[in-house]
Scaffold this motif. Structure first.
Motif, PDB file in Angstrom:
ATOM      1  N   PHE A 297       1.346   6.706  -6.999  1.00  0.00           N
ATOM      2  CA  PHE A 297       0.286   7.611  -7.434  1.00  0.00           C
ATOM      3  C   PHE A 297       0.519   9.062  -7.023  1.00  0.00           C
ATOM      4  O   PHE A 297       0.067   9.979  -7.713  1.00  0.00           O
ATOM      5  CB  PHE A 297      -1.079   7.126  -6.941  1.00  0.00           C
ATOM      6  N   THR A 298       1.231   9.307  -5.922  1.00  0.00           N
ATOM      7  CA  THR A 298       1.439  10.687  -5.487  1.00  0.00           C
ATOM      8  C   THR A 298       2.742  11.289  -5.987  1.00  0.00           C
ATOM      9  O   THR A 298       2.800  12.487  -6.240  1.00  0.00           O
ATOM     10  CB  THR A 298       1.392  10.802  -3.954  1.00  0.00           C
ATOM     11  N   VAL A 299       3.782  10.483  -6.130  1.00  0.00           N
ATOM     12  CA  VAL A 299       5.092  11.007  -6.516  1.00  0.00           C
ATOM     13  C   VAL A 299       5.385  10.780  -7.993  1.00  0.00           C
ATOM     14  O   VAL A 299       5.820  11.699  -8.694  1.00  0.00           O
ATOM     15  CB  VAL A 299       6.214  10.373  -5.653  1.00  0.00           C
ATOM     16  N   HIS A 300       5.158   9.594  -8.488  1.00  0.00           N
ATOM     17  CA  HIS A 300       5.594   9.237  -9.837  1.00  0.00           C
ATOM     18  C   HIS A 300       4.575   9.541 -10.927  1.00  0.00           C
ATOM     19  O   HIS A 300       4.936  10.034 -11.996  1.00  0.00           O
ATOM     20  CB  HIS A 300       5.990   7.753  -9.883  1.00  0.00           C
ATOM     21  N   LEU A 301       3.316   9.239 -10.694  1.00  0.00           N
ATOM     22  CA  LEU A 301       2.301   9.403 -11.734  1.00  0.00           C
ATOM     23  C   LEU A 301       2.201  10.829 -12.281  1.00  0.00           C
ATOM     24  O   LEU A 301       2.022  11.003 -13.485  1.00  0.00           O
ATOM     25  CB  LEU A 301       0.938   8.916 -11.240  1.00  0.00           C
ATOM     26  N   PRO A 302       2.333  11.868 -11.442  1.00  0.00           N
ATOM     27  CA  PRO A 302       2.291  13.220 -11.999  1.00  0.00           C
ATOM     28  C   PRO A 302       3.407  13.509 -13.021  1.00  0.00           C
ATOM     29  O   PRO A 302       3.290  14.436 -13.818  1.00  0.00           O
ATOM     30  CB  PRO A 302       2.431  14.127 -10.773  1.00  0.00           C
ATOM     31  N   GLN A 303       4.472  12.718 -13.015  1.00  0.00           N
ATOM     32  CA  GLN A 303       5.588  12.915 -13.935  1.00  0.00           C
ATOM     33  C   GLN A 303       5.377  12.234 -15.285  1.00  0.00           C
ATOM     34  O   GLN A 303       6.142  12.451 -16.213  1.00  0.00           O
ATOM     35  CB  GLN A 303       6.884  12.384 -13.308  1.00  0.00           C
TER      36      GLN A 303
ATOM     37  N   GLY B 159       0.811  -1.215   0.000  1.00  0.00           N
ATOM     38  CA  GLY B 159       0.000   0.000   0.000  1.00  0.00           C
ATOM     39  C   GLY B 159       0.843   1.263   0.000  1.00  0.00           C
ATOM     40  O   GLY B 159       0.523   2.235  -0.690  1.00  0.00           O
ATOM     41  N   SER B 160       1.938   1.242   0.751  1.00  0.00           N
ATOM     42  CA  SER B 160       2.800   2.428   0.774  1.00  0.00           C
ATOM     43  C   SER B 160       3.462   2.658  -0.580  1.00  0.00           C
ATOM     44  O   SER B 160       3.645   3.805  -1.007  1.00  0.00           O
ATOM     45  CB  SER B 160       3.860   2.323   1.880  1.00  0.00           C
ATOM     46  N   MET B 161       3.784   1.582  -1.283  1.00  0.00           N
ATOM     47  CA  MET B 161       4.381   1.733  -2.612  1.00  0.00           C
ATOM     48  C   MET B 161       3.348   2.188  -3.643  1.00  0.00           C
ATOM     49  O   MET B 161       3.660   2.961  -4.550  1.00  0.00           O
ATOM     50  CB  MET B 161       5.043   0.436  -3.059  1.00  0.00           C
ATOM     51  N   ALA B 162       2.107   1.741  -3.502  1.00  0.00           N
ATOM     52  CA  ALA B 162       1.040   2.224  -4.386  1.00  0.00           C
ATOM     53  C   ALA B 162       0.828   3.720  -4.150  1.00  0.00           C
ATOM     54  O   ALA B 162       0.711   4.500  -5.106  1.00  0.00           O
ATOM     55  CB  ALA B 162      -0.255   1.450  -4.136  1.00  0.00           C
TER      56      ALA B 162
ATOM     57  N   ILE C  51       8.177   3.542 -16.683  1.00  0.00           N
ATOM     58  CA  ILE C  51       9.439   3.771 -17.382  1.00  0.00           C
ATOM     59  C   ILE C  51       9.628   5.261 -17.688  1.00  0.00           C
ATOM     60  O   ILE C  51      10.746   5.747 -17.782  1.00  0.00           O
ATOM     61  CB  ILE C  51       9.531   2.899 -18.662  1.00  0.00           C
ATOM     62  N   GLN C  52       8.530   6.003 -17.803  1.00  0.00           N
ATOM     63  CA  GLN C  52       8.586   7.437 -18.064  1.00  0.00           C
ATOM     64  C   GLN C  52       8.795   8.251 -16.795  1.00  0.00           C
ATOM     65  O   GLN C  52       9.441   9.294 -16.827  1.00  0.00           O
ATOM     66  CB  GLN C  52       7.276   7.933 -18.705  1.00  0.00           C
ATOM     67  N   ASN C  53       8.214   7.799 -15.693  1.00  0.00           N
ATOM     68  CA  ASN C  53       8.182   8.624 -14.490  1.00  0.00           C
ATOM     69  C   ASN C  53       9.124   8.173 -13.376  1.00  0.00           C
ATOM     70  O   ASN C  53       9.069   8.698 -12.276  1.00  0.00           O
ATOM     71  CB  ASN C  53       6.743   8.721 -13.970  1.00  0.00           C
ATOM     72  N   GLY C  54       9.965   7.178 -13.626  1.00  0.00           N
ATOM     73  CA  GLY C  54      10.904   6.709 -12.606  1.00  0.00           C
ATOM     74  C   GLY C  54      10.265   5.862 -11.523  1.00  0.00           C
ATOM     75  O   GLY C  54      10.864   5.662 -10.464  1.00  0.00           O
ATOM     76  N   GLY C  55       9.090   5.346 -11.760  1.00  0.00           N
ATOM     77  CA  GLY C  55       8.383   4.584 -10.742  1.00  0.00           C
ATOM     78  C   GLY C  55       8.522   3.079 -10.847  1.00  0.00           C
ATOM     79  O   GLY C  55       7.701   2.344 -10.302  1.00  0.00           O
ATOM     80  N   GLU C  56       9.570   2.592 -11.529  1.00  0.00           N
ATOM     81  CA  GLU C  56       9.718   1.141 -11.684  1.00  0.00           C
ATOM     82  C   GLU C  56       9.851   0.436 -10.344  1.00  0.00           C
ATOM     83  O   GLU C  56       9.200  -0.582 -10.102  1.00  0.00           O
ATOM     84  CB  GLU C  56      10.941   0.777 -12.545  1.00  0.00           C
TER      85      GLU C  56
ATOM     86  N   ALA D 212       8.904   1.433  -7.315  1.00  0.00           N
ATOM     87  CA  ALA D 212       7.646   1.492  -6.570  1.00  0.00           C
ATOM     88  C   ALA D 212       6.646   0.479  -7.115  1.00  0.00           C
ATOM     89  O   ALA D 212       5.955  -0.211  -6.355  1.00  0.00           O
ATOM     90  CB  ALA D 212       7.056   2.905  -6.620  1.00  0.00           C
ATOM     91  N   THR D 213       6.572   0.367  -8.433  1.00  0.00           N
ATOM     92  CA  THR D 213       5.641  -0.573  -9.052  1.00  0.00           C
ATOM     93  C   THR D 213       6.021  -2.014  -8.740  1.00  0.00           C
ATOM     94  O   THR D 213       5.172  -2.832  -8.361  1.00  0.00           O
ATOM     95  CB  THR D 213       5.608  -0.360 -10.577  1.00  0.00           C
ATOM     96  N   LEU D 214       7.295  -2.340  -8.887  1.00  0.00           N
ATOM     97  CA  LEU D 214       7.737  -3.711  -8.625  1.00  0.00           C
ATOM     98  C   LEU D 214       7.568  -4.084  -7.154  1.00  0.00           C
ATOM     99  O   LEU D 214       7.128  -5.195  -6.843  1.00  0.00           O
ATOM    100  CB  LEU D 214       9.192  -3.887  -9.055  1.00  0.00           C
ATOM    101  N   PHE D 215       7.905  -3.169  -6.239  1.00  0.00           N
ATOM    102  CA  PHE D 215       7.700  -3.453  -4.823  1.00  0.00           C
ATOM    103  C   PHE D 215       6.216  -3.608  -4.512  1.00  0.00           C
ATOM    104  O   PHE D 215       5.819  -4.511  -3.773  1.00  0.00           O
ATOM    105  CB  PHE D 215       8.304  -2.358  -3.935  1.00  0.00           C
ATOM    106  N   CYS D 216       5.383  -2.750  -5.066  1.00  0.00           N
ATOM    107  CA  CYS D 216       3.945  -2.821  -4.818  1.00  0.00           C
ATOM    108  C   CYS D 216       3.391  -4.187  -5.203  1.00  0.00           C
ATOM    109  O   CYS D 216       2.743  -4.864  -4.406  1.00  0.00           O
ATOM    110  CB  CYS D 216       3.229  -1.717  -5.578  1.00  0.00           C
ATOM    111  N   TRP D 217       3.653  -4.621  -6.431  1.00  0.00           N
ATOM    112  CA  TRP D 217       3.108  -5.892  -6.900  1.00  0.00           C
ATOM    113  C   TRP D 217       3.814  -7.088  -6.285  1.00  0.00           C
ATOM    114  O   TRP D 217       3.184  -8.111  -5.991  1.00  0.00           O
ATOM    115  CB  TRP D 217       3.136  -5.958  -8.428  1.00  0.00           C
TER     116      TRP D 217
END
Length: 141
Positions: free
Chosen positions: A84-90, A77-80, A95-100, A102-107
């Motif tokens: 959504f708050t840090v990476h998605l706005p970018q 949940g913390s990675m989701a 791969i575009q927003n540097g959230g790889e 966070a995504t991998l840890f979340c799933w």
């Protein structure tokens, strides 16, 4: 029975240990500047410090196999939230927003929450397990 089935619980346990260790390292890097970090974040800083504390505590619990499912749900949940708050706005894609990460840890942590700790977990030690039997029934055995 598939021929890989006997190794299933061992592989799940090893997966849990690795992802828990990496999650812990991520928290240590953010809080204490370890592993080549260029800066640190105070524990009281919102949301980075709190996220790092969650990474450190939940990662350690996951790695050793105590309260694994609960810690994995909180970590996921913390990675989701981070995504959504840090990476998605970018940008839309990780791969575009540097959230790889966070995504991998979340799933990855969500998977641990669903499949459980596997082998090599301290929670599998009988003394540390919660029993559904009443205390009186255990005392008479």
């Amino acid at each position: 029975m598939h021929r890989l089935e006997p190794a299933r619980e061992h592989v799940i346990g090893l997966y849990r240990i690795v992802i828990g260790f990496l999650f812990t390292c991520h928290g240590l890097k953010t809080l204490f500047g370890l592993f080549g970090a260029k800066s640190t974040t105070a524990v009281t800083a919102w949301p980075g410090g709190w996220a790092a504390l969650i990474q450190l505590v939940c990662g350690t619990l996951i790695c050793v196999g105590l309260a694994t499912r609960a810690a994995a749900v909180i970590g996921s949940g913390s990675m989701a939230f981070a995504y959504f708050t840090v990476h998605l706005p970018q940008g839309l894609l990780p791969i575009q927003n540097g959230g790889e990460a966070a995504t991998l840890f979340c799933w990855g942590l969500l998977l641990v929450a669903f499949v459980g700790p596997g082998r090599f977990a301290l929670g599998n030690i009988p003394v540390l397990q919660r029993s559904s039997e009443p205390a009186r029934a255990r005392a008479t055995v």
